[in-house]
Design a protein around this motif. Structure first.
Motif, short mmCIF file in Angstrom:
data_model
loop_
_atom_site.label_atom_id
_atom_site.label_comp_id
_atom_site.label_asym_id
_atom_site.label_seq_id
_atom_site.Cartn_x
_atom_site.Cartn_y
_atom_site.Cartn_z
N TYR A 43 74.14 -10.98 60.75
CA TYR A 43 75.28 -10.53 59.95
C TYR A 43 76.26 -11.67 59.69
O TYR A 43 76.86 -11.75 58.62
N SER A 44 76.42 -12.56 60.68
CA SER A 44 77.26 -13.73 60.46
C SER A 44 76.69 -14.60 59.34
O SER A 44 77.43 -15.08 58.47
N SER A 45 75.37 -14.76 59.34
CA SER A 45 74.71 -15.56 58.30
C SER A 45 74.79 -14.87 56.95
O SER A 45 75.10 -15.50 55.93
N THR A 101 84.33 -8.98 56.23
CA THR A 101 84.28 -8.73 57.67
C THR A 101 83.29 -9.64 58.36
O THR A 101 83.57 -10.23 59.41
N TYR A 102 82.10 -9.78 57.76
CA TYR A 102 81.05 -10.54 58.42
C TYR A 102 81.11 -12.03 58.09
O TYR A 102 80.45 -12.84 58.77
N ALA A 103 81.91 -12.40 57.11
CA ALA A 103 82.14 -13.82 56.82
C ALA A 103 83.31 -14.39 57.61
O ALA A 103 83.56 -15.60 57.57
N ASP A 104 84.00 -13.54 58.34
CA ASP A 104 85.18 -13.96 59.10
C ASP A 104 84.78 -15.03 60.14
O ASP A 104 83.83 -14.82 60.90
N GLU A 132 78.32 -17.56 67.81
CA GLU A 132 78.04 -18.86 68.42
C GLU A 132 78.16 -18.80 69.93
O GLU A 132 77.43 -19.48 70.66
N ARG A 133 79.07 -17.97 70.41
CA ARG A 133 79.22 -17.83 71.86
C ARG A 133 77.99 -17.16 72.47
O ARG A 133 77.53 -17.57 73.54
N ILE A 134 77.44 -16.16 71.80
CA ILE A 134 76.20 -15.53 72.29
C ILE A 134 75.08 -16.56 72.30
O ILE A 134 74.27 -16.61 73.23
N ALA A 135 75.00 -17.41 71.27
CA ALA A 135 73.99 -18.46 71.24
C ALA A 135 74.11 -19.37 72.46
O ALA A 135 73.10 -19.72 73.09
N GLN A 136 75.34 -19.75 72.79
CA GLN A 136 75.55 -20.61 73.96
C GLN A 136 75.14 -19.90 75.25
O GLN A 136 74.56 -20.51 76.15
#
Length: 199
Positions: free
Chosen positions: A133-135, A156-159, A167-171
């Motif tokens: 959704y971020s992408s 909302t999802y471009a915020d 990115e925090r979940i990725a980390q």
């Protein structure tokens, strides 16, 4: 390359498939029929209720360094994403309280809740929604729809704050290095794509 970056590479074809999906293209163009988005909105509302439960189940298992992120995600899902759905519901005639899960929603939420029994697998399973959704938001915001209801969804999802949580979940995935990350991530991506086929 961290595990999360490897997941982005293998997930890209399924992200491209979402961008090409008629429902997503309709949101991007601002011309998706109201009845289609209404159905999607009702299903996603039910999905997000269980998504909060997934974050809560993972928070119970989380190392101290990860706990605040999962609590923040549960909070933002409940107070921001679900508020978006509530604010859009009247404009589309959605019945959030009376909606029933369709097959795609039921399959996806069952997968996530079961995956969350294991901390690393649960992170990998939920990451497709965050990253996807971020992408989608970032890409669609490059040429946002003029229709204000769909623009609100894209915004909302471009915020950047939503991107930061992704990115925090990725980390966190990189920290944990789950052995079955690819398996659970790809299964989540397949559910993400199937979810756009609204009932």
């Amino acid at each position: 390359m961290g595990i999360s970056q490897e997941l982005h590479v293998i997930g890209r074809p399924l992200l491209e498939a979402q961008l090409a999906h008629p429902t997503v293209r309709g949101i991007a163009g601002g011309d998706l029929p109201d009845e289609v988005f209404r159905s999607w909105l009702e299903q996603d509302y039910l999905y997000l209720l269980d998504y909060v439960r997934v974050f809560s189940r993972l928070a119970w298992q989380a190392p101290d360094a990860h706990l605040s992120t999962l609590v923040d995600l549960a909070y933002s899902t409940w107070h921001e994403e679900l508020d978006l759905h509530r604010s859009l519901s009247a404009g589309f005639g959605a019945n959030l309280g009376g909606a029933k899960k369709g097959p795609a929603c039921a399959a996806y939420t069952s997968f996530l809740l079961e995956s969350a029994a294991d901390y690393g697998n649960g992170l990998a399973a939920l990451y497709p929604c965050m990253w996807g959704y971020s992408s989608l938001g970032r890409i669609l915001a490059e040429n946002p729809p003029a229709e204000p209801r769909y623009k609100a969804w894209v915004d909302t999802y471009a915020d950047p704050a939503f991107a930061a949580l992704s990115e925090r979940i990725a980390q966190m995935i990189d920290d944990v290095r789950p052995e079955r990350a690819e398996e659970f991530f790809l299964e989540g991506m397949r559910h993400e794509l199937a979810f756009w086929d609204v009932p």
